[in-house]
Design a protein around this motif. Sequence first.
Motif, PDB file in Angstrom:
ATOM      1  N   ARG A  20      -2.051  -2.299   3.359  1.00 32.90           N
ATOM      2  CA  ARG A  20      -1.353  -2.333   2.069  1.00 32.90           C
ATOM      3  C   ARG A  20      -2.322  -2.124   0.911  1.00 32.90           C
ATOM      4  NH1 ARG A  20       2.517  -7.657   3.083  1.00 32.90           N
ATOM      5  NH2 ARG A  20       4.342  -6.542   3.910  1.00 32.90           N
TER       6      ARG A  20
ATOM      7  N   PHE B 214       6.883  -1.978  -4.251  1.00 34.11           N
ATOM      8  CA  PHE B 214       5.991  -2.737  -3.370  1.00 34.11           C
ATOM      9  C   PHE B 214       6.099  -4.237  -3.626  1.00 34.11           C
ATOM     10  CE2 PHE B 214       1.542  -4.435  -2.819  1.00 34.11           C
ATOM     11  CZ  PHE B 214       1.601  -4.537  -1.435  1.00 34.11           C
TER      12      PHE B 214
ATOM     13  N   SER C 190      -1.069  -8.993  -1.264  1.00 43.50           N
ATOM     14  CA  SER C 190      -0.697  -8.764   0.130  1.00 43.50           C
ATOM     15  C   SER C 190      -0.805 -10.018   0.984  1.00 43.50           C
ATOM     16  CB  SER C 190      -1.572  -7.654   0.729  1.00 43.50           C
ATOM     17  OG  SER C 190      -1.391  -6.438   0.033  1.00 43.50           O
TER      18      SER C 190
ATOM     19  N   LEU D  88       0.659   3.106   5.515  1.00 46.81           N
ATOM     20  CA  LEU D  88       1.590   1.977   5.409  1.00 46.81           C
ATOM     21  C   LEU D  88       2.653   1.993   6.500  1.00 46.81           C
ATOM     22  CD1 LEU D  88       1.967  -0.439   3.492  1.00 46.81           C
ATOM     23  CD2 LEU D  88       3.637   0.924   2.230  1.00 46.81           C
TER      24      LEU D  88
ATOM     25  N   SER E 147      -3.488   1.661   0.912  1.00 48.49           N
ATOM     26  CA  SER E 147      -2.417   2.573   0.498  1.00 48.49           C
ATOM     27  C   SER E 147      -2.050   2.368  -0.973  1.00 48.49           C
ATOM     28  CB  SER E 147      -1.183   2.388   1.385  1.00 48.49           C
ATOM     29  OG  SER E 147      -0.703   1.059   1.337  1.00 48.49           O
ATOM     30  N   SER E 148      -2.028   1.121  -1.431  1.00 48.06           N
ATOM     31  CA  SER E 148      -1.661   0.849  -2.827  1.00 48.06           C
ATOM     32  C   SER E 148      -2.740   1.324  -3.793  1.00 48.06           C
ATOM     33  CB  SER E 148      -1.408  -0.650  -3.012  1.00 48.06           C
ATOM     34  OG  SER E 148      -0.289  -1.073  -2.252  1.00 48.06           O
TER      35      SER E 148
ATOM     36  N   SER F 171       3.292  -0.847   9.086  1.00 48.37           N
ATOM     37  CA  SER F 171       4.037  -2.053   8.737  1.00 48.37           C
ATOM     38  C   SER F 171       5.503  -1.908   9.111  1.00 48.37           C
ATOM     39  CB  SER F 171       3.901  -2.367   7.245  1.00 48.37           C
ATOM     40  OG  SER F 171       4.520  -1.372   6.450  1.00 48.37           O
TER      41      SER F 171
ATOM     42  N   TYR G 229       5.775   5.869  -0.990  1.00 53.40           N
ATOM     43  CA  TYR G 229       4.324   6.067  -0.913  1.00 53.40           C
ATOM     44  C   TYR G 229       4.011   7.440  -0.305  1.00 53.40           C
ATOM     45  CZ  TYR G 229       2.580   1.380  -2.177  1.00 53.40           C
ATOM     46  OH  TYR G 229       2.240   0.235  -2.858  1.00 53.40           O
TER      47      TYR G 229
ATOM     48  N   THR H 228       7.440   2.696   2.090  1.00 58.26           N
ATOM     49  CA  THR H 228       6.653   3.675   2.850  1.00 58.26           C
ATOM     50  C   THR H 228       7.071   5.097   2.505  1.00 58.26           C
ATOM     51  OG1 THR H 228       6.359   2.115   4.683  1.00 58.26           O
ATOM     52  CG2 THR H 228       5.996   4.436   5.159  1.00 58.26           C
TER      53      THR H 228
END
Length: 250
Positions: free
Chosen positions: A138, A161, A94, A214, A141-142, A217, A203, A200
């Motif tokens: 990020r 991503f 990131s 996310l 969420s990842s 962003s 996700y 997004t």
Amino acid sequence: MNQSNNIGIVEKFVNTVIGVKPGNQTHSLSTSATTKEIDIKAVIIYKLGTILQIGVMVVVLLGMEKLVSLIDNNSAFPSWFSTLVTALFFALLSIRSRIFSLLDNTRSRTTYDQVIRPRWSPPPLVFPIVWMLIAVLRVISSVLIWQNMNHQFLVLPLILFVIHLAVGDTWNTIFTVERRLGAAVPVVILGPWLSAIVVTAIYWQTVPLAGMILSFSCVWLTVASALVFRIWQLNGSEPLYPLKLVSLEE
């Protein structure tokens, strides 16, 4: 005076973490003039650079999958250790995804400091701070996606991503490094902004909480895209493609 010093310390710290250099560098294209002809070579370089970066990062995802599998299957490590390693990996991606890029991805304030900007444009310090916040979002969420995918990395959400990160790095080359204000407009819309929406959405579909986290962003990239468009308008509205350069010494 103390407030000014504190702001300077914060700015230096944030820029160091993100890797942003002060805007006091000489523009790399200042010894060249542009024509109205499209720079086909530059287009090819951007495409190849992006594709190669994506390929390298996908291989890295595969490597992480193997590494984390070994950690999970080794009783010597505590159960939370693989999560820590994964979080650190996503933090690296990131913040410094450009280390996987073959293009010049120097983070600098030079272009932003030198171009004409709209009145509503944020001050330079805002950008690294916001990007640090987005980096944290990020990572969270990842990791949620990774956990939901049974600790796998080679899955569609995470592949999308890294594609998003790669196209963002290519845009940085076009706008920040090479100062191609026209080409930066369609690239920021079709690259970082659109890919952020797609990532997004994926996700959110996979883990709703990850998508919600996310989504900030997307809001920021919408503002950034509008800013890129306005900067292009205020600075001559050059064609929306990379212009071929001709050395002034010729």
